[in-house]
Design a protein around this motif. Sequence first.
Motif, PDB file in Angstrom:
ATOM      1  N   VAL A  38       0.824  -1.215   0.000  1.00  0.00           N
ATOM      2  CA  VAL A  38       0.000   0.000   0.000  1.00  0.00           C
ATOM      3  C   VAL A  38       0.859   1.267   0.000  1.00  0.00           C
ATOM      4  O   VAL A  38       0.520   2.250  -0.642  1.00  0.00           O
ATOM      5  N   TYR A  39       1.974   1.238   0.727  1.00  0.00           N
ATOM      6  CA  TYR A  39       2.806   2.429   0.920  1.00  0.00           C
ATOM      7  C   TYR A  39       4.191   2.218   0.318  1.00  0.00           C
ATOM      8  O   TYR A  39       4.747   1.124   0.403  1.00  0.00           O
ATOM      9  N   GLU A  40       4.716   3.273  -0.255  1.00  0.00           N
ATOM     10  CA  GLU A  40       6.063   3.226  -0.822  1.00  0.00           C
ATOM     11  C   GLU A  40       7.111   3.010   0.273  1.00  0.00           C
ATOM     12  O   GLU A  40       8.058   2.264   0.107  1.00  0.00           O
ATOM     13  N   LYS A  41       6.904   3.702   1.407  1.00  0.00           N
ATOM     14  CA  LYS A  41       7.821   3.569   2.544  1.00  0.00           C
ATOM     15  C   LYS A  41       7.008   3.382   3.813  1.00  0.00           C
ATOM     16  O   LYS A  41       5.918   3.929   3.952  1.00  0.00           O
ATOM     17  N   VAL A  42       7.566   2.600   4.737  1.00  0.00           N
ATOM     18  CA  VAL A  42       6.921   2.371   6.026  1.00  0.00           C
ATOM     19  C   VAL A  42       7.950   2.600   7.129  1.00  0.00           C
ATOM     20  O   VAL A  42       9.155   2.603   6.883  1.00  0.00           O
ATOM     21  N   SER A  43       7.430   2.789   8.327  1.00  0.00           N
ATOM     22  CA  SER A  43       8.290   2.873   9.511  1.00  0.00           C
ATOM     23  C   SER A  43       7.963   1.705  10.424  1.00  0.00           C
ATOM     24  O   SER A  43       6.832   1.212  10.436  1.00  0.00           O
ATOM     25  N   LEU A  44       8.960   1.264  11.177  1.00  0.00           N
ATOM     26  CA  LEU A  44       8.830   0.071  12.005  1.00  0.00           C
ATOM     27  C   LEU A  44       9.248   0.374  13.434  1.00  0.00           C
ATOM     28  O   LEU A  44      10.300   0.965  13.676  1.00  0.00           O
ATOM     29  N   TYR A  45       8.399  -0.039  14.374  1.00  0.00           N
ATOM     30  CA  TYR A  45       8.683   0.050  15.807  1.00  0.00           C
ATOM     31  C   TYR A  45       8.730  -1.384  16.300  1.00  0.00           C
ATOM     32  O   TYR A  45       7.799  -2.159  16.080  1.00  0.00           O
ATOM     33  N   ILE A  46       9.822  -1.764  16.943  1.00  0.00           N
ATOM     34  CA  ILE A  46       9.908  -3.113  17.506  1.00  0.00           C
ATOM     35  C   ILE A  46      10.494  -3.028  18.912  1.00  0.00           C
ATOM     36  O   ILE A  46      11.476  -2.328  19.146  1.00  0.00           O
ATOM     37  N   GLU A  47       9.821  -3.722  19.820  1.00  0.00           N
ATOM     38  CA  GLU A  47      10.198  -3.674  21.232  1.00  0.00           C
ATOM     39  C   GLU A  47      10.216  -5.092  21.782  1.00  0.00           C
ATOM     40  O   GLU A  47       9.350  -5.909  21.463  1.00  0.00           O
ATOM     41  N   ASP A  48      11.202  -5.366  22.610  1.00  0.00           N
ATOM     42  CA  ASP A  48      11.187  -6.641  23.318  1.00  0.00           C
ATOM     43  C   ASP A  48      10.908  -6.386  24.794  1.00  0.00           C
ATOM     44  O   ASP A  48      11.096  -5.284  25.287  1.00  0.00           O
ATOM     45  N   GLY A  70      15.134  -3.164   2.770  1.00  0.00           N
ATOM     46  CA  GLY A  70      15.731  -2.117   3.605  1.00  0.00           C
ATOM     47  C   GLY A  70      15.605  -0.704   3.069  1.00  0.00           C
ATOM     48  O   GLY A  70      15.549   0.254   3.838  1.00  0.00           O
ATOM     49  N   ASN A  71      15.527  -0.555   1.762  1.00  0.00           N
ATOM     50  CA  ASN A  71      15.405   0.781   1.186  1.00  0.00           C
ATOM     51  C   ASN A  71      13.966   1.304   1.214  1.00  0.00           C
ATOM     52  O   ASN A  71      13.710   2.432   0.800  1.00  0.00           O
ATOM     53  N   ARG A  72      13.036   0.519   1.727  1.00  0.00           N
ATOM     54  CA  ARG A  72      11.629   0.928   1.766  1.00  0.00           C
ATOM     55  C   ARG A  72      11.190   1.354   3.168  1.00  0.00           C
ATOM     56  O   ARG A  72      10.019   1.582   3.407  1.00  0.00           O
ATOM     57  N   PHE A  73      12.136   1.449   4.089  1.00  0.00           N
ATOM     58  CA  PHE A  73      11.831   1.874   5.446  1.00  0.00           C
ATOM     59  C   PHE A  73      12.230   3.335   5.623  1.00  0.00           C
ATOM     60  O   PHE A  73      13.296   3.755   5.177  1.00  0.00           O
ATOM     61  N   GLU A  74      11.377   4.086   6.282  1.00  0.00           N
ATOM     62  CA  GLU A  74      11.675   5.483   6.565  1.00  0.00           C
ATOM     63  C   GLU A  74      12.385   5.617   7.907  1.00  0.00           C
ATOM     64  O   GLU A  74      13.446   6.217   8.010  1.00  0.00           O
ATOM     65  N   GLU A  92      22.772  -3.738  11.774  1.00  0.00           N
ATOM     66  CA  GLU A  92      21.694  -3.784  10.781  1.00  0.00           C
ATOM     67  C   GLU A  92      21.487  -2.436  10.095  1.00  0.00           C
ATOM     68  O   GLU A  92      20.856  -2.377   9.044  1.00  0.00           O
ATOM     69  N   LYS A  93      21.998  -1.370  10.660  1.00  0.00           N
ATOM     70  CA  LYS A  93      21.907  -0.061  10.014  1.00  0.00           C
ATOM     71  C   LYS A  93      22.507  -0.112   8.608  1.00  0.00           C
ATOM     72  O   LYS A  93      22.127   0.667   7.743  1.00  0.00           O
ATOM     73  N   LEU A  94      23.425  -1.037   8.393  1.00  0.00           N
ATOM     74  CA  LEU A  94      24.047  -1.183   7.076  1.00  0.00           C
ATOM     75  C   LEU A  94      23.041  -1.605   6.013  1.00  0.00           C
ATOM     76  O   LEU A  94      23.247  -1.363   4.826  1.00  0.00           O
ATOM     77  N   PHE A  95      21.950  -2.265   6.420  1.00  0.00           N
ATOM     78  CA  PHE A  95      20.970  -2.785   5.477  1.00  0.00           C
ATOM     79  C   PHE A  95      19.804  -1.834   5.233  1.00  0.00           C
ATOM     80  O   PHE A  95      18.983  -2.065   4.349  1.00  0.00           O
ATOM     81  N   PHE A  96      19.697  -0.806   6.034  1.00  0.00           N
ATOM     82  CA  PHE A  96      18.567   0.108   5.947  1.00  0.00           C
ATOM     83  C   PHE A  96      19.017   1.470   5.441  1.00  0.00           C
ATOM     84  O   PHE A  96      20.028   2.000   5.895  1.00  0.00           O
TER      85      PHE A  96
END
Length: 117
Positions: A38-48, A70-74, A92-96
């Motif tokens: 649906v969206y070109e870019k998304v944001s992700l929140y993940i918590e443990d 990785g290029n589709r995350f804002e 993992e910052k290397l992949f985003f």
Amino acid sequence: MLSTFSLADNIIGFIVDGPYDEHAVEKIQSEVNEKLEVYEKVSLYIEDTVNADISLKAILKSLPFKIKTGNRFERVAVVTDRKWLQVISNLEKLFFNAELRLFSSQQRLEAIQWISH
């Protein structure tokens, strides 16, 4: 247990409160793919949480997906007090292409505010 919530239309959140295994990785990837349809870019929140049982095997299984999308995350907010997860998240910052920030569990509200803007 893996809980999913939405902060906004293009922001998806996950709270890991139990096993983070291959099944959890597949669920996260499925939910993210639905948003990316649906969206070109998304944001992700993940918590443990303290109850999270995080498998290194599951983290490694998620790498191809992260490389592919990785290029589709804002923005990506990672909320954890586990030092080894903070180290992996920094790698993992290397992949985003996204802005990825780490937060402690005490900074949870700050993380939600940051990911929402």
